[in-house]
Motif scaffolding. Structure first.
Motif, PDB file in Angstrom:
ATOM      1  N   SER A   1       0.826  -1.208   0.000  1.00  0.00           N
ATOM      2  CA  SER A   1       0.000   0.000   0.000  1.00  0.00           C
ATOM      3  C   SER A   1       0.862   1.260   0.000  1.00  0.00           C
ATOM      4  O   SER A   1       0.574   2.221  -0.717  1.00  0.00           O
ATOM      5  N   GLU A   2       1.934   1.259   0.801  1.00  0.00           N
ATOM      6  CA  GLU A   2       2.819   2.429   0.866  1.00  0.00           C
ATOM      7  C   GLU A   2       3.437   2.721  -0.503  1.00  0.00           C
ATOM      8  O   GLU A   2       3.490   3.870  -0.937  1.00  0.00           O
ATOM      9  N   ILE A   3       3.898   1.687  -1.192  1.00  0.00           N
ATOM     10  CA  ILE A   3       4.519   1.889  -2.510  1.00  0.00           C
ATOM     11  C   ILE A   3       3.472   2.284  -3.547  1.00  0.00           C
ATOM     12  O   ILE A   3       3.720   3.145  -4.388  1.00  0.00           O
ATOM     13  N   LEU A   4       2.300   1.674  -3.473  1.00  0.00           N
ATOM     14  CA  LEU A   4       1.237   2.029  -4.429  1.00  0.00           C
ATOM     15  C   LEU A   4       0.825   3.490  -4.259  1.00  0.00           C
ATOM     16  O   LEU A   4       0.509   4.155  -5.243  1.00  0.00           O
ATOM     17  N   ASP A   5       0.830   3.980  -3.026  1.00  0.00           N
ATOM     18  CA  ASP A   5       0.489   5.393  -2.785  1.00  0.00           C
ATOM     19  C   ASP A   5       1.497   6.326  -3.447  1.00  0.00           C
ATOM     20  O   ASP A   5       1.131   7.388  -3.944  1.00  0.00           O
ATOM     21  N   VAL A   6       2.766   5.916  -3.486  1.00  0.00           N
ATOM     22  CA  VAL A   6       3.814   6.741  -4.083  1.00  0.00           C
ATOM     23  C   VAL A   6       3.816   6.598  -5.606  1.00  0.00           C
ATOM     24  O   VAL A   6       3.794   7.589  -6.335  1.00  0.00           O
ATOM     25  N   GLU A   7       3.838   5.355  -6.088  1.00  0.00           N
ATOM     26  CA  GLU A   7       3.946   5.119  -7.538  1.00  0.00           C
ATOM     27  C   GLU A   7       2.628   5.341  -8.274  1.00  0.00           C
ATOM     28  O   GLU A   7       2.626   5.649  -9.449  1.00  0.00           O
ATOM     29  N   ASP A   8       1.516   5.094  -7.599  1.00  0.00           N
ATOM     30  CA  ASP A   8       0.170   5.350  -8.113  1.00  0.00           C
ATOM     31  C   ASP A   8      -0.096   4.809  -9.532  1.00  0.00           C
ATOM     32  O   ASP A   8      -0.516   5.552 -10.418  1.00  0.00           O
ATOM     33  N   PRO A   9       0.116   3.486  -9.754  1.00  0.00           N
ATOM     34  CA  PRO A   9      -0.077   2.937 -11.098  1.00  0.00           C
ATOM     35  C   PRO A   9      -1.544   2.724 -11.467  1.00  0.00           C
ATOM     36  O   PRO A   9      -1.868   2.567 -12.640  1.00  0.00           O
ATOM     37  N   ILE A  10      -2.434   2.746 -10.474  1.00  0.00           N
ATOM     38  CA  ILE A  10      -3.855   2.496 -10.729  1.00  0.00           C
ATOM     39  C   ILE A  10      -4.595   3.823 -10.634  1.00  0.00           C
ATOM     40  O   ILE A  10      -4.604   4.465  -9.578  1.00  0.00           O
ATOM     41  N   THR A  11      -5.227   4.213 -11.734  1.00  0.00           N
ATOM     42  CA  THR A  11      -5.888   5.526 -11.766  1.00  0.00           C
ATOM     43  C   THR A  11      -7.264   5.498 -11.111  1.00  0.00           C
ATOM     44  O   THR A  11      -7.730   6.507 -10.614  1.00  0.00           O
ATOM     45  N   ASP A  12      -7.938   4.360 -11.122  1.00  0.00           N
ATOM     46  CA  ASP A  12      -9.270   4.236 -10.525  1.00  0.00           C
ATOM     47  C   ASP A  12      -9.164   3.993  -9.023  1.00  0.00           C
ATOM     48  O   ASP A  12      -8.119   3.591  -8.519  1.00  0.00           O
ATOM     49  N   SER A  13     -10.266   4.209  -8.313  1.00  0.00           N
ATOM     50  CA  SER A  13     -10.275   3.834  -6.899  1.00  0.00           C
ATOM     51  C   SER A  13     -10.408   2.314  -6.830  1.00  0.00           C
ATOM     52  O   SER A  13     -11.015   1.681  -7.696  1.00  0.00           O
ATOM     53  N   TYR A  14      -9.818   1.701  -5.799  1.00  0.00           N
ATOM     54  CA  TYR A  14      -9.817   0.240  -5.682  1.00  0.00           C
ATOM     55  C   TYR A  14      -9.621  -0.163  -4.231  1.00  0.00           C
ATOM     56  O   TYR A  14      -9.191   0.646  -3.398  1.00  0.00           O
ATOM     57  N   CYS A  15      -9.904  -1.409  -3.943  1.00  0.00           N
ATOM     58  CA  CYS A  15      -9.645  -2.000  -2.634  1.00  0.00           C
ATOM     59  C   CYS A  15      -8.477  -2.972  -2.782  1.00  0.00           C
ATOM     60  O   CYS A  15      -8.463  -3.778  -3.707  1.00  0.00           O
ATOM     61  N   LEU A  16      -7.509  -2.898  -1.878  1.00  0.00           N
ATOM     62  CA  LEU A  16      -6.386  -3.827  -1.862  1.00  0.00           C
ATOM     63  C   LEU A  16      -6.713  -4.952  -0.893  1.00  0.00           C
ATOM     64  O   LEU A  16      -7.075  -4.697   0.258  1.00  0.00           O
ATOM     65  N   GLU A  17      -6.605  -6.182  -1.362  1.00  0.00           N
ATOM     66  CA  GLU A  17      -6.824  -7.355  -0.517  1.00  0.00           C
ATOM     67  C   GLU A  17      -5.594  -8.250  -0.619  1.00  0.00           C
ATOM     68  O   GLU A  17      -5.157  -8.581  -1.718  1.00  0.00           O
ATOM     69  N   VAL A  18      -5.038  -8.627   0.513  1.00  0.00           N
ATOM     70  CA  VAL A  18      -3.910  -9.552   0.556  1.00  0.00           C
ATOM     71  C   VAL A  18      -4.356 -10.744   1.389  1.00  0.00           C
ATOM     72  O   VAL A  18      -4.829 -10.578   2.513  1.00  0.00           O
ATOM     73  N   SER A  19      -4.213 -11.947   0.811  1.00  0.00           N
ATOM     74  CA  SER A  19      -4.647 -13.137   1.536  1.00  0.00           C
ATOM     75  C   SER A  19      -3.877 -14.369   1.071  1.00  0.00           C
ATOM     76  O   SER A  19      -3.128 -14.326   0.100  1.00  0.00           O
ATOM     77  N   SER A  20      -4.127 -15.447   1.755  1.00  0.00           N
ATOM     78  CA  SER A  20      -3.609 -16.757   1.361  1.00  0.00           C
ATOM     79  C   SER A  20      -4.480 -17.281   0.225  1.00  0.00           C
ATOM     80  O   SER A  20      -5.663 -16.947   0.159  1.00  0.00           O
ATOM     81  N   PRO A  21      -3.927 -18.097  -0.663  1.00  0.00           N
ATOM     82  CA  PRO A  21      -4.781 -18.686  -1.700  1.00  0.00           C
ATOM     83  C   PRO A  21      -5.750 -19.734  -1.134  1.00  0.00           C
ATOM     84  O   PRO A  21      -6.667 -20.148  -1.811  1.00  0.00           O
TER      85      PRO A  21
END
Length: 153
Positions: free
Chosen positions: A62-82
């Motif tokens: 999340s910290e890197i995505l906030d800086v690099e901002d590759p996604i222009t749309d709003s989105y939810c980040l989910e991290v989980s086990s498969p």
């Protein structure tokens, strides 16, 4: 940005964070569901995945995505086990689970059925082979919608 290019960029961002947390990047997807965008990152480890693993990985990404901002749309980040009944997305996953019990969901009837459960024997570029009902059968990959692990509990 094309979705393939975006996914490659997201994978480059996520991979080092996941590895820093002693996990492996199992799968990453960016999907739209019910009008909402989701960036889903599945992490795995031979020791299993804890809630803390997911939290640390999510914070770092999340910290890197906030800086690099590759996604222009709003989105939810989910991290989980498969999960235990994980989807086998690619040939690396199929190869890792040869000899395991799998559930193969088909996108159309094949030999009169739409689901097959059996032992994963092998695969090629065009088909997978499972032992189903005591017989070895080959299923064309273009007939398959999803292959997932089906552990015997």
């Amino acid at each position: 940005m094309r979705n393939d290019t975006l996914l490659q960029k997201l994978q480059k961002i996520a991979q080092p964070i996941v590895e820093k947390n002693n996990c492996e990047l199992y799968h990453l997807e960016y999907v739209k569901e019910a009008g909402e965008n989701y960036l889903r990152i599945y992490i795995d480890s031979s020791n299993g995945i804890s809630l803390e693993d997911c939290e640390k990985t999510s914070r770092g990404i999340s910290e890197i995505l906030d800086v690099e901002d590759p996604i222009t749309d709003s989105y939810c980040l989910e991290v989980s086990s498969p999960g235990i009944e994980r989807v086998l997305y690619d040939d690396n996953h199929l190869n890792k689970y040869i000899g395991q019990n799998v559930l193969v969901n088909l996108n159309s009837l094949y030999e009169g059925v739409k689901k097959l459960e059996g032992n994963l024997l092998g695969f090629s570029d065009v088909q997978i082979e499972i032992q189903y009902d005591g017989n070895n059968i080959s299923i064309p990959k273009d007939k398959i919608s999803v292959v997932s692990l089906k552990p015997e509990l």
